[in-house]
Each structure stands twice: as C-alpha cells, then as structure tokens.
Scaffold this motif. Structure first.
Motif, PDB file in Angstrom:
ATOM      1  N   GLN A   1     132.918   3.354 -24.441  1.00 52.00           N
ATOM      2  CA  GLN A   1     131.606   3.533 -23.797  1.00 52.00           C
ATOM      3  C   GLN A   1     131.226   5.016 -23.745  1.00 52.00           C
ATOM      4  O   GLN A   1     130.070   5.376 -23.981  1.00 52.00           O
ATOM      5  N   ASN A   2     132.201   5.875 -23.447  1.00 53.53           N
ATOM      6  CA  ASN A   2     131.937   7.311 -23.412  1.00 53.53           C
ATOM      7  C   ASN A   2     131.564   7.835 -24.796  1.00 53.53           C
ATOM      8  O   ASN A   2     130.710   8.714 -24.932  1.00 53.53           O
TER       9      ASN A   2
ATOM     10  N   ILE B   1     130.059   6.068 -27.144  1.00 50.34           N
ATOM     11  CA  ILE B   1     128.686   5.599 -27.378  1.00 50.34           C
ATOM     12  C   ILE B   1     127.707   6.550 -26.689  1.00 50.34           C
ATOM     13  O   ILE B   1     126.716   6.982 -27.286  1.00 50.34           O
ATOM     14  N   ALA B   2     127.979   6.894 -25.438  1.00 48.58           N
ATOM     15  CA  ALA B   2     127.110   7.808 -24.681  1.00 48.58           C
ATOM     16  C   ALA B   2     127.069   9.185 -25.336  1.00 48.58           C
ATOM     17  O   ALA B   2     126.003   9.811 -25.415  1.00 48.58           O
TER      18      ALA B   2
ATOM     19  N   THR C   1     123.251   2.978 -23.109  1.00 47.79           N
ATOM     20  CA  THR C   1     124.473   2.401 -22.549  1.00 47.79           C
ATOM     21  C   THR C   1     124.189   1.394 -21.445  1.00 47.79           C
ATOM     22  O   THR C   1     125.116   0.813 -20.893  1.00 47.79           O
ATOM     23  N   ASP C   2     122.923   1.181 -21.135  1.00 45.02           N
ATOM     24  CA  ASP C   2     122.553   0.241 -20.068  1.00 45.02           C
ATOM     25  C   ASP C   2     122.235  -1.134 -20.641  1.00 45.02           C
ATOM     26  O   ASP C   2     121.760  -1.260 -21.769  1.00 45.02           O
TER      27      ASP C   2
ATOM     28  N   VAL D   1     125.458   0.911 -32.033  1.00 44.39           N
ATOM     29  CA  VAL D   1     126.466   0.669 -30.990  1.00 44.39           C
ATOM     30  C   VAL D   1     127.652  -0.088 -31.596  1.00 44.39           C
ATOM     31  O   VAL D   1     128.813   0.252 -31.349  1.00 44.39           O
TER      32      VAL D   1
END
Length: 166
Positions: free
Chosen positions: A48-49, A51-52, A58-59, A87
């Motif tokens: 997730q980090n 991707i950010a 990320t939502d 993603v």
C-alpha cells in the motif's frame, strides 16, 4: 476481475526494507514462531505504501497479502480503468509476489489495456513495435506506465508493463 500472474523473483524489493524488514527481524529475535497473519498485514502495508509512493489513489479499496501463495488480493472501488491497472501492476511488480487477484470495480466501463512481461533484450521501442506496430510509439507505453517507470530505458526482465488500448 481475474487473477494475474507475475514473476516472483522480479520487482521492487519491498519486503526486505522498512516495516517488513523490521517485522522479520523482530520475528527472528523471538523463539516463538512467526505470526503469519501479522507478517501478511505488514507486507500488505508495504505494498500500500508503494502504491501511495507512486501517487496512485489509495482510497476505496484494500490490499491483502497471502505469503503462502505469494498472492496479493485487491478489492474495492477505484476511479478509472487506468488507475486500476496501475495499482494491479504496483502490486504485482514486487519481489515475492506471484499473483494478483483483481477484485476492483471501476464505475464506468473503459477499454482495458494489455499487459506485457519484459524479457531480456527488450526495449520500449521493441515492445512498441511488437504490441502497437510502431517502434516510435515507445513513449505511449512509457506514459501509460508512469509513475512506476521514471525513464524509458529503465525496464527489467520480469517486469510487467501496461500497454494502453489503441
């Protein structure tokens, strides 16, 4: 929706640094067995980090990781088909990931891109010639894979690229 295969040994090495490394080191110092669920959560957070870090949304969705099968599960909603594909590629182009299970929903139907796995000797021009019929279209592939790619000459074998629809 579906299951996408990736090369487990290729990609960003997220699990040997940062939070994932700290979790591994902590587990190694204790005589008790590694908490698999905790390790999976830590690996999912590292993805997730990543991707950010690539400035992707990320939502609206969650990322899960199953270390036993090397599978990332991505489920929920995302705004566009292009962001969905980026993603999925962020999740799959990570060392240690063999597959990405796509459970993302895009509200409006859009044409899907094709995916291409880079092999030794490939260049974006060569891939553009093969996939788009024009070697000079390499910038189209480069742009379609930003921000994961930061230079047209920096691709590696095993990396999966997004080839936008014609």
């Amino acid at each position: 929706m579906g299951l996408f295969a990736f090369i487990k040994e290729a990609g960003e090495k997220l699990f040997g640094t940062g939070e994932a490394k700290a979790a591994q080191e902590a587990a190694a110092k204790t005589p008790t067995p590694v908490n698999i669920e905790s390790a999976n959560v830590t690996a999912a957070k590292a993805i997730q980090n990543y991707i950010a870090k690539n400035n992707l949304p990320t939502d609206g969705y969650e990322v899960k990781f199953d270390a036993a099968s090397g599978t990332v599960i991505v489920q929920g909603n995302i705004d566009t088909q292009a962001n969905k594909e980026k993603v999925l590629l962020c999740c799959g182009n990570v060392a240690g990931v063999e597959a990405v299970q796509d459970q993302l929903y895009v509200p409006s139907a859009e044409p899907e891109a094709r995916f291409y796995t880079v092999v030794k000797g490939d260049t974006l021009s060569k891939i553009a010639k093969e996939m788009l019929g024009n070697a000079n279209a390499y910038m189209t592939i480069f742009e379609a894979n930003k921000p994961m790619l930061n230079h047209p000459d920096k691709i590696y074998p095993g990396q999966v690229l997004r080839i936008p629809p014609k």
